[in-house]
Design a protein around this motif. Structure first.
Motif, PDB file in Angstrom:
ATOM      1  N   GLY A 167       0.806  -1.215   0.000  1.00 12.56           N
ATOM      2  CA  GLY A 167       0.000   0.000   0.000  1.00 12.56           C
ATOM      3  C   GLY A 167       0.837   1.262   0.000  1.00 12.56           C
ATOM      4  O   GLY A 167       0.392   2.297   0.521  1.00 12.56           O
ATOM      5  N   ARG A 168       2.020   1.199  -0.592  1.00 12.85           N
ATOM      6  CA  ARG A 168       2.929   2.339  -0.539  1.00 12.85           C
ATOM      7  C   ARG A 168       3.216   2.938  -1.910  1.00 12.85           C
ATOM      8  O   ARG A 168       4.140   3.755  -2.045  1.00 12.85           O
ATOM      9  CB  ARG A 168       4.242   1.928   0.143  1.00 12.85           C
ATOM     10  CG  ARG A 168       4.037   1.447   1.567  1.00 12.85           C
ATOM     11  CD  ARG A 168       5.323   1.075   2.282  1.00 12.85           C
ATOM     12  NE  ARG A 168       5.020   0.579   3.624  1.00 12.85           N
ATOM     13  CZ  ARG A 168       5.941   0.228   4.527  1.00 12.85           C
ATOM     14  NH1 ARG A 168       7.236   0.312   4.214  1.00 12.85           N
ATOM     15  NH2 ARG A 168       5.574  -0.214   5.719  1.00 12.85           N
ATOM     16  N   THR A 169       2.446   2.578  -2.916  1.00 16.24           N
ATOM     17  CA  THR A 169       2.686   3.112  -4.251  1.00 16.24           C
ATOM     18  C   THR A 169       2.539   4.622  -4.281  1.00 16.24           C
ATOM     19  O   THR A 169       3.339   5.334  -4.911  1.00 16.24           O
ATOM     20  CB  THR A 169       1.727   2.473  -5.272  1.00 16.24           C
ATOM     21  OG1 THR A 169       1.936   1.055  -5.287  1.00 16.24           O
ATOM     22  CG2 THR A 169       1.958   3.031  -6.663  1.00 16.24           C
ATOM     23  N   SER A 170       1.532   5.152  -3.595  1.00 14.01           N
ATOM     24  CA  SER A 170       1.346   6.608  -3.587  1.00 14.01           C
ATOM     25  C   SER A 170       2.500   7.300  -2.863  1.00 14.01           C
ATOM     26  O   SER A 170       2.899   8.416  -3.241  1.00 14.01           O
ATOM     27  CB  SER A 170       0.013   6.983  -2.945  1.00 14.01           C
ATOM     28  OG  SER A 170      -0.001   6.658  -1.564  1.00 14.01           O
ATOM     29  N   TRP A 171       3.052   6.668  -1.823  1.00 13.93           N
ATOM     30  CA  TRP A 171       4.228   7.234  -1.154  1.00 13.93           C
ATOM     31  C   TRP A 171       5.362   7.381  -2.164  1.00 13.93           C
ATOM     32  O   TRP A 171       6.016   8.420  -2.250  1.00 13.93           O
ATOM     33  CB  TRP A 171       4.716   6.345  -0.025  1.00 13.93           C
ATOM     34  CG  TRP A 171       3.754   6.020   1.069  1.00 13.93           C
ATOM     35  CD1 TRP A 171       2.434   6.369   1.151  1.00 13.93           C
ATOM     36  CD2 TRP A 171       4.053   5.267   2.238  1.00 13.93           C
ATOM     37  NE1 TRP A 171       1.892   5.874   2.298  1.00 13.93           N
ATOM     38  CE2 TRP A 171       2.854   5.184   2.993  1.00 13.93           C
ATOM     39  CE3 TRP A 171       5.205   4.648   2.724  1.00 13.93           C
ATOM     40  CZ2 TRP A 171       2.794   4.507   4.210  1.00 13.93           C
ATOM     41  CZ3 TRP A 171       5.158   3.979   3.937  1.00 13.93           C
ATOM     42  CH2 TRP A 171       3.954   3.913   4.677  1.00 13.93           C
ATOM     43  N   TYR A 172       5.564   6.297  -2.910  1.00 11.29           N
ATOM     44  CA  TYR A 172       6.643   6.277  -3.892  1.00 11.29           C
ATOM     45  C   TYR A 172       6.440   7.364  -4.946  1.00 11.29           C
ATOM     46  O   TYR A 172       7.385   8.079  -5.302  1.00 11.29           O
ATOM     47  CB  TYR A 172       6.716   4.900  -4.560  1.00 11.29           C
ATOM     48  CG  TYR A 172       7.505   4.917  -5.839  1.00 11.29           C
ATOM     49  CD1 TYR A 172       8.895   4.888  -5.818  1.00 11.29           C
ATOM     50  CD2 TYR A 172       6.863   5.000  -7.077  1.00 11.29           C
ATOM     51  CE1 TYR A 172       9.625   4.945  -6.985  1.00 11.29           C
ATOM     52  CE2 TYR A 172       7.581   5.045  -8.251  1.00 11.29           C
ATOM     53  CZ  TYR A 172       8.963   5.026  -8.203  1.00 11.29           C
ATOM     54  OH  TYR A 172       9.680   5.102  -9.363  1.00 11.29           O
ATOM     55  N   GLU A 173       5.235   7.489  -5.455  1.00  7.02           N
ATOM     56  CA  GLU A 173       4.963   8.481  -6.505  1.00  7.02           C
ATOM     57  C   GLU A 173       5.228   9.897  -6.000  1.00  7.02           C
ATOM     58  O   GLU A 173       5.786  10.732  -6.726  1.00  7.02           O
ATOM     59  CB  GLU A 173       3.520   8.339  -6.986  1.00  7.02           C
ATOM     60  CG  GLU A 173       3.277   7.036  -7.766  1.00  7.02           C
ATOM     61  CD  GLU A 173       1.808   6.775  -8.021  1.00  7.02           C
ATOM     62  OE1 GLU A 173       0.957   7.446  -7.390  1.00  7.02           O
ATOM     63  OE2 GLU A 173       1.496   5.888  -8.854  1.00  7.02           O
ATOM     64  N   GLN A 174       4.862  10.169  -4.758  1.00  6.71           N
ATOM     65  CA  GLN A 174       5.112  11.494  -4.194  1.00  6.71           C
ATOM     66  C   GLN A 174       6.609  11.744  -4.010  1.00  6.71           C
ATOM     67  O   GLN A 174       7.112  12.840  -4.282  1.00  6.71           O
ATOM     68  CB  GLN A 174       4.387  11.643  -2.860  1.00  6.71           C
ATOM     69  CG  GLN A 174       2.868  11.679  -2.979  1.00  6.71           C
ATOM     70  CD  GLN A 174       2.187  11.630  -1.624  1.00  6.71           C
ATOM     71  OE1 GLN A 174       2.562  12.351  -0.705  1.00  6.71           O
ATOM     72  NE2 GLN A 174       1.179  10.782  -1.489  1.00  6.71           N
ATOM     73  N   GLU A 175       7.318  10.727  -3.532  1.00  7.83           N
ATOM     74  CA  GLU A 175       8.755  10.885  -3.319  1.00  7.83           C
ATOM     75  C   GLU A 175       9.502  11.044  -4.637  1.00  7.83           C
ATOM     76  O   GLU A 175      10.456  11.822  -4.730  1.00  7.83           O
ATOM     77  CB  GLU A 175       9.316   9.697  -2.533  1.00  7.83           C
ATOM     78  CG  GLU A 175       8.967   9.727  -1.063  1.00  7.83           C
ATOM     79  CD  GLU A 175       9.402  11.006  -0.388  1.00  7.83           C
ATOM     80  OE1 GLU A 175      10.628  11.283  -0.334  1.00  7.83           O
ATOM     81  OE2 GLU A 175       8.532  11.759   0.073  1.00  7.83           O
ATOM     82  N   LEU A 176       9.085  10.310  -5.662  1.00  4.30           N
ATOM     83  CA  LEU A 176       9.731  10.435  -6.963  1.00  4.30           C
ATOM     84  C   LEU A 176       9.524  11.843  -7.517  1.00  4.30           C
ATOM     85  O   LEU A 176      10.480  12.480  -7.989  1.00  4.30           O
ATOM     86  CB  LEU A 176       9.175   9.395  -7.936  1.00  4.30           C
ATOM     87  CG  LEU A 176       9.737   9.469  -9.363  1.00  4.30           C
ATOM     88  CD1 LEU A 176      11.242   9.237  -9.365  1.00  4.30           C
ATOM     89  CD2 LEU A 176       9.035   8.465 -10.278  1.00  4.30           C
ATOM     90  N   ALA A 177       8.291  12.346  -7.452  1.00  5.87           N
ATOM     91  CA  ALA A 177       8.018  13.691  -7.955  1.00  5.87           C
ATOM     92  C   ALA A 177       8.833  14.733  -7.186  1.00  5.87           C
ATOM     93  O   ALA A 177       9.409  15.662  -7.783  1.00  5.87           O
ATOM     94  CB  ALA A 177       6.525  13.991  -7.841  1.00  5.87           C
ATOM     95  N   PHE A 178       8.914  14.569  -5.863  1.00  4.59           N
ATOM     96  CA  PHE A 178       9.684  15.503  -5.039  1.00  4.59           C
ATOM     97  C   PHE A 178      11.169  15.450  -5.404  1.00  4.59           C
ATOM     98  O   PHE A 178      11.831  16.490  -5.539  1.00  4.59           O
ATOM     99  CB  PHE A 178       9.490  15.158  -3.566  1.00  4.59           C
ATOM    100  CG  PHE A 178      10.380  15.917  -2.630  1.00  4.59           C
ATOM    101  CD1 PHE A 178      10.108  17.233  -2.295  1.00  4.59           C
ATOM    102  CD2 PHE A 178      11.509  15.309  -2.080  1.00  4.59           C
ATOM    103  CE1 PHE A 178      10.931  17.940  -1.434  1.00  4.59           C
ATOM    104  CE2 PHE A 178      12.341  16.001  -1.217  1.00  4.59           C
ATOM    105  CZ  PHE A 178      12.051  17.321  -0.898  1.00  4.59           C
ATOM    106  N   THR A 179      11.701  14.251  -5.588  1.00  4.87           N
ATOM    107  CA  THR A 179      13.119  14.081  -5.893  1.00  4.87           C
ATOM    108  C   THR A 179      13.466  14.678  -7.246  1.00  4.87           C
ATOM    109  O   THR A 179      14.503  15.333  -7.404  1.00  4.87           O
ATOM    110  CB  THR A 179      13.495  12.595  -5.855  1.00  4.87           C
ATOM    111  OG1 THR A 179      13.197  12.062  -4.566  1.00  4.87           O
ATOM    112  CG2 THR A 179      14.973  12.394  -6.150  1.00  4.87           C
ATOM    113  N   VAL A 180      12.621  14.451  -8.233  1.00  4.48           N
ATOM    114  CA  VAL A 180      12.869  14.989  -9.574  1.00  4.48           C
ATOM    115  C   VAL A 180      12.836  16.514  -9.544  1.00  4.48           C
ATOM    116  O   VAL A 180      13.688  17.183 -10.142  1.00  4.48           O
ATOM    117  CB  VAL A 180      11.838  14.443 -10.577  1.00  4.48           C
ATOM    118  CG1 VAL A 180      11.935  15.176 -11.913  1.00  4.48           C
ATOM    119  CG2 VAL A 180      12.048  12.938 -10.787  1.00  4.48           C
TER     120      VAL A 180
END
Length: 383
Positions: free
Chosen positions: A169-182
């Motif tokens: 259930g952490r896909t949305s966490w990942y998507e937010q972190e990827l967007a922030f990192t980029v």
């Protein structure tokens, strides 16, 4: 396949048929200001291309290739986006196995991650090849194998990690972190306050440090020299704390690369004079002393965050680094959401932390610690 002829690039890329490809960059810019690629690897378990970035200033063919509905899988995208962008390559769809691993509590280093998730052992001496001269040609067989190994398994690794993120259930966490990192990777985060020990200087010395740092940045950009190669941070701080007046005094402060320092001594001495004349820099947190309650609240927030991270099975710094919590305390929040906003937490972090952090904060901000000695007013809490 090593590709160093421009006429072969498009055909070589066309030979990689998969829709998910690994991408990596080997750089040769340790002594330079700007990040530059020496080699760009693109591939899958079936085929790996080593594109000679020394021979190609631009790689628009790779940009077109990645823009054709493909997912570019990188490991720690923040390291590779700038050198790729300098070659005109901006992947439209990316995945980052390092971010996914961090959010799953897995090893972040690629070698350890591959070993744990895919039971793959990379045999190359990573440390030795990281120090290798990636602009040297021809590439040795060992260098080519190492470079290919960094992308060969990335597509399969990403598919496995994506499944695990979904299951947890952490896909949305990942998507937010990827967007922030980029987004963060595209910003210039360099700042004079990041010089180690800057927070301990008095306001006048800070003004001198800022002037010296800004001049070093100007010179480093203009000559494409790594700032610490031109003048190390430690030397800048020493000069700010104990100013000099002559070129010889300036050069003697550095234990290395004195010839390079001498070339730019006049500019640095002029900057030091500007720093002497500049208004003193404001103290941390607007000059307000850190009270015992502030320190207790900061420690309580870190402890509460660590408890949540332990329950989730991830590193506390992945859940939320310490410095943002320091900003939360400095802002004297009036409610849980304001506390999280002061720390610039992403939505997934706010959801997990707002209640526990607020409870820790309010419990700590009491008169019970009023008699404890206060912290150094300029000290930045441990991060």
């Amino acid at each position: 396949m090593f590709v160093d002829d421009r006429s072969d690039v498009a055909a070589a890329l066309a030979s990689v048929a998969e829709s998910t490809v690994g991408v990596d960059v080997e750089r040769a810019d340790a002594d330079r200001y700007f990040r530059r690629a020496a080699l760009v690897q693109v591939g899958t378990a079936q085929r790996c291309l080593l594109l000679d970035a020394v021979a190609f200033e631009q790689l628009e063919e790779l940009d077109d290739f990645l823009d054709d509905g493909r997912v570019a899988v990188l490991h720690a995208v923040e390291n590779d986006l700038e050198p790729l962008a300098r070659m005109g390559v901006v992947p439209s769809s990316m995945a980052d196995t390092a971010i996914a691993a961090a959010l799953l509590g897995l090893p972040i280093g690629l070698s350890g991650l591959l070993a744990e998730v895919l039971e793959v052992q990379l045999t190359a001496d990573k440390e030795a090849f990281q120090r290798a001269d990636w602009e040297a040609r021809p590439l040795s067989d060992g260098m080519a194998d190492y470079a290919a190994g960094d992308v060969f398994h990335l597509p399969e690794l990403w598919h496995e990690l994506a499944d695990r993120l979904a299951q947890a259930g952490r896909t949305s966490w990942y998507e937010q972190e990827l967007a922030f990192t980029v987004t963060r990777a595209g910003q210039d985060s360099r700042d004079w306050t990041r010089v180690k020990g800057a927070g301990r200087l008095d306001p006048a010395a800070k003004a001198r440090l800022r002037a010296l740092w800004e001049e070093r940045e100007r010179l480093a950009r203009a000559h494409d020299i790594a700032p610490n190669r031109l003048v190390h941070d430690d030397v800048l701080r020493d000069l700010a704390e104990h100013p000099v007046d002559t070129t010889d005094e300036l050069v003697r402060r550095s234990q290395r690369r004195r010839g390079l320092l001498r070339q730019h001594a006049d500019d640095l001495l002029a900057a030091l004079d500007r720093g002497r004349e500049a208004p003193p820099e404001a103290r941390e947190n607007g000059g307000r002393r850190w009270t015992p309650e502030d320190k207790a609240a900061y420690d309580a927030l870190r402890k509460a965050r660590a408890g949540v991270a332990t329950d989730l099975g991830i590193d506390a710094g992945v859940l939320c680094s310490s410095r943002p919590l320091w900003r939360s305390v400095a802002g004297r929040p009036e409610d849980p959401l304001t506390l999280c906003a002061l720390a610039d937490l992403r939505p997934w972090q706010t959801e997990l932390l707002h209640e526990v952090l607020w409870e820790a904060y309010t419990d700590a901000m009491t008169p019970a610690v009023a008699d404890e000695p206060g912290p150094d007013p300029d000290a930045v809490p441990t991060v």
